[in-house]
Scaffold this motif. Structure first.
Motif, mmCIF file in Angstrom:
data_model
loop_
_atom_site.group_PDB
_atom_site.id
_atom_site.type_symbol
_atom_site.label_atom_id
_atom_site.label_comp_id
_atom_site.label_asym_id
_atom_site.label_seq_id
_atom_site.Cartn_x
_atom_site.Cartn_y
_atom_site.Cartn_z
ATOM 1 N N GLY A 161 0.791 -1.218 0.000
ATOM 2 C CA GLY A 161 0.000 0.000 0.000
ATOM 3 C C GLY A 161 0.826 1.272 0.000
ATOM 4 N N VAL A 162 2.009 1.227 0.618
ATOM 5 C CA VAL A 162 2.871 2.416 0.627
ATOM 6 C C VAL A 162 3.282 2.746 -0.803
ATOM 7 N N ASP A 163 3.729 1.742 -1.542
ATOM 8 C CA ASP A 163 4.113 1.973 -2.941
ATOM 9 C C ASP A 163 2.919 2.443 -3.764
ATOM 10 N N ARG A 164 1.756 1.846 -3.519
ATOM 11 C CA ARG A 164 0.550 2.232 -4.263
ATOM 12 C C ARG A 164 0.213 3.697 -4.029
ATOM 13 N N ILE A 165 0.224 4.109 -2.764
ATOM 14 C CA ILE A 165 -0.112 5.500 -2.440
ATOM 15 C C ILE A 165 0.899 6.459 -3.065
ATOM 16 N N LYS A 166 2.174 6.120 -3.005
ATOM 17 C CA LYS A 166 3.198 6.988 -3.600
ATOM 18 C C LYS A 166 3.013 7.104 -5.110
ATOM 19 N N LYS A 167 2.736 5.990 -5.773
ATOM 20 C CA LYS A 167 2.512 6.023 -7.226
ATOM 21 C C LYS A 167 1.270 6.850 -7.561
ATOM 22 N N LEU A 168 0.195 6.645 -6.809
ATOM 23 C CA LEU A 168 -1.043 7.396 -7.062
ATOM 24 C C LEU A 168 -0.828 8.888 -6.818
ATOM 25 N N TYR A 169 -0.062 9.227 -5.790
ATOM 26 C CA TYR A 169 0.250 10.627 -5.507
ATOM 27 C C TYR A 169 1.005 11.239 -6.692
ATOM 28 N N ASN A 170 2.009 10.522 -7.182
ATOM 29 C CA ASN A 170 2.802 11.024 -8.310
ATOM 30 C C ASN A 170 1.952 11.149 -9.575
ATOM 31 N N LEU A 171 1.054 10.207 -9.814
ATOM 32 C CA LEU A 171 0.149 10.301 -10.961
ATOM 33 C C LEU A 171 -0.764 11.513 -10.839
ATOM 34 N N THR A 172 -1.228 11.781 -9.629
ATOM 35 C CA THR A 172 -2.101 12.938 -9.382
ATOM 36 C C THR A 172 -1.348 14.230 -9.692
ATOM 37 N N LYS A 173 -0.081 14.294 -9.276
ATOM 38 C CA LYS A 173 0.726 15.500 -9.534
ATOM 39 C C LYS A 173 0.942 15.701 -11.026
ATOM 40 N N ILE A 174 1.160 14.623 -11.758
ATOM 41 C CA ILE A 174 1.401 14.706 -13.201
ATOM 42 C C ILE A 174 0.174 15.261 -13.921
ATOM 43 N N ARG A 175 -1.020 14.846 -13.495
ATOM 44 C CA ARG A 175 -2.271 15.255 -14.153
ATOM 45 C C ARG A 175 -2.632 16.716 -13.881
ATOM 46 N N GLN A 176 -2.049 17.316 -12.854
ATOM 47 C CA GLN A 176 -2.418 18.694 -12.504
ATOM 48 C C GLN A 176 -1.784 19.698 -13.385
#
Length: 176
Positions: A161-176
């Protein structure tokens, strides 16, 4: 028999949720836990599936609060596009209840409009214990363990879950 309905997303389950869950359990003979936004997962705001969140709650109850597992019913509840319909749709998915436990003002309003008793559970350290805070700490490599129970930490680690959250956070930043 007094039956309560406790609504939350539990993204992820943390000590604040635990405090409120145990408080609610003291007030009723049976507690129905509605795991909200069950149709959402793999998003930074909703990183875990409904099944994973149910497992978090069950693991806590099994490992740390066995006496309460028998009086708890866990039900995944999806979002519905029309807000007022959501509360009625929820009634199709969960056992009957007398009281709704929530601290969310909007959810309170929906049930109060229907003349259903709403009780606001006590909360602890809301200014520093929240699922948003947990996700933000994980994403920024800060200590998040202090906000969680050992059983939830263990499950998050098993789920990567730690890796998942970090990846999702980075994807969110890219989309902004």
């Amino acid at each position: 028999m007094k039956k309560g309905l406790y609504i939350g997303r539990f993204q992820p389950l943390h000590k604040g949720h635990i405090h409120s869950l145990l408080w609610c359990m003291e007030k009723v003979d049976e507690l129905i836990v509605a795991v909200g936004s069950s149709d959402k997962s793999f998003e930074f705001r909703n990183p875990f599936t409904a099944g994973e969140r149910i497992e978090m709650i069950r693991d806590f109850l099994k490992n740390e609060s066995k006496e309460n597992i028998e009086k708890t019913v866990l039900v995944p509840v999806p979002d519905v596009g029309t807000h007022i319909l959501w509360s009625y749709n929820l009634d199709l998915l969960v056992p009957r209840y007398n009281t709704v436990f929530t601290n969310d003002p909007f959810t309170s309003m929906l049930f109060e409009e229907r003349k259903i008793e709403v009780v606001r559970p006590t909360m602890i350290n809301r200014d520093r214990i929240s699922a948003t805070e947990v996700r933000n700490r994980i994403a920024s490599d800060q200590d998040w363990h202090e906000l969680m129970t050992s059983s939830t930490i263990e499950l998050i680690n098993e789920l990567k879950g730690v890796d998942r959250i970090k990846k999702l956070y980075n994807l969110t930043k890219i989309r902004q």
